[in-house]
Design an enzyme around this catalytic site. Structure first.
Site, PDB file in Angstrom:
ATOM      1  N   LYS A 162       0.867  -1.176   0.000  1.00  0.00           N
ATOM      2  CA  LYS A 162       0.000   0.000   0.000  1.00  0.00           C
ATOM      3  C   LYS A 162       0.906   1.230   0.000  1.00  0.00           C
ATOM      4  O   LYS A 162       1.784   1.374   0.847  1.00  0.00           O
ATOM      5  CB  LYS A 162      -0.868   0.013   1.253  1.00  0.00           C
ATOM      6  N   LYS A 270     -13.575  -7.413  -6.062  1.00  0.00           N
ATOM      7  CA  LYS A 270     -13.902  -7.582  -4.653  1.00  0.00           C
ATOM      8  C   LYS A 270     -15.405  -7.837  -4.559  1.00  0.00           C
ATOM      9  O   LYS A 270     -16.189  -6.896  -4.666  1.00  0.00           O
ATOM     10  CB  LYS A 270     -13.502  -6.338  -3.862  1.00  0.00           C
TER      11      LYS A 270
END
Length: 351
Positions: A162, A270
């Site tokens: 990230k 997702k």
């Protein structure tokens, strides 16, 4: 089928403040939807509804009220449909993707006889593992370095970092430190910007990131900027994967139009955010028709949702590392048969 539903609330507690470019979170609320047939009350299916703050379109103050409405409507016995697909269609949950995923999962789990079973494939039979990436969470440089070292020792061959919260130079230094011990031919590295770059700075940052032999970058700029994203995808030195860009896009026509406009190198699915497994399967088909790569990623679900997403993913012949895990982020996760061995996810029921 004489279907009955109920739900319970479960507040998942992180072991640390999980940081993204949108801020830190310490708690994630999940609702577990339980489905059973009146004639066989001891056999039930479970599904997880766990929308994410700042991302999910159904992260709303009236979510619990909506759950109660769905439960009451189904339990009233007044619905015209009495099949799994019928319930899903009649309830019209297009604007409630996490709830749709929960009901879809609970019904499939019930059809398979409950327990942890949703699909019959090599993964659910414990014959095959699913390759996964090791997720490196945002934090200070020392925290991120510690995570990197742990993942490499655990045998991961793909890491996902990230980025977007530290100074960009510091993030480049982290990538440099990874490449000093693990070159591109031995370790795949992905980065996820969560839309942190502006369109004006994105290309120059991508040029600098390209020096570290990256597999891809997720969502370099904020979603909804289709023209700018299309330009990036056309000329990027680092393959671009759409993530948040897919949220809220409904119907095959709209999905195809998005892919045809932006022409990304990859998409990331997702199920909690895009409306469940059927919606994800539609994205996969559209992507493959256009030679666009894809992988599936969890969205901080507990092990109920993770198990469902993992078994769905294993329906495909995946070789590329997926964004799955075992919910090790939480103090109070639901115990499950999911295990990680040498950078792969395995289904290992004890009985």
């Amino acid at each position: 089928m004489s279907l009955n539903l109920s739900f319970t609330r479960h507040a998942l507690q992180f072991k640390f403040d999980a940081r993204t470019s949108r801020g830190a979170i310490s708690e994630h609320v999940a609702y577990y939807l339980r489905a059973w047939d009146t004639d066989s009350p001891d056999v039930f299916g479970l599904g997880e509804c766990a929308p994410l703050a700042g991302l999910s379109v159904d992260y709303r103050p009236d979510l619990e009220e909506k759950l109660q409405q769905v439960v009451q409507l189904v339990n009233s016995g007044k619905m015209a449909q009495h099949s799994a697909s019928g319930y899903l269609q009649e309830l019209e949950l297009q604007d409630w993707p996490a709830l749709y995923f929960a009901l879809e999962t609970a019904l499939l789990n019930l059809q398979q006889g409950g327990g942890w079973q949703l699909h019959n494939n090599g993964f659910s039979r414990s014959e095959e593992g699913i390759p996964i990436n090791g997720l490196i969470w945002m934090g200070d440089k020392k925290f991120m370095q510690e995570q990197i070292e742990q993942k490499l020792k655990a045998g991961y061959t793909c890491l996902k970092l990230k980025i977007g919260s530290l100074d960009f130079t510091t993030e480049l230094e982290l990538l440099q430190s990874i490449r000093e011990v693990a070159p591109g031919n031995s370790l795949t590295v992905r980065v996820d910007a969560n839309g942190a770059f502006t369109p004006q700075e994105a290309f120059k940052k991508l040029e600098r990131l390209a020096k570290y032999d990256l597999h891809s970058i997720e969502q370099p700029i904020r979603q909804g900027q289709h023209e700018e994203m299309a330009q990036l995808c056309a000329y990027t030195p680092v393959p671009v994967a759409l993530d948040e860009e897919l949220i809220g896009v409904q119907g095959s026509t709209a999905k195809a139009a998005l892919l045809d406009t932006i022409k990304p190198q990859y998409i990331i699915l997702k199920p909690t955010l895009v409306g469940g497994m059927a919606a994800s399967a539609e994205w996969i088909q559209l992507a493959e028709n256009r030679s666009i790569g894809w992988w599936v990623t969890s969205a901080l679900e507990s092990n109920i949702g993770l198990n469902a997403i993992s078994q769905f993913t294993a329906q495909y012949n995946v070789a590329m590392p997926q964004g799955l895990g075992t919910g090790q982020l939480y103090h109070n996760n639901i115990p499950s048969p999911l295990q990680i061995e040498h950078g792969a996810l395995w289904f290992r029921p004890t009985t």
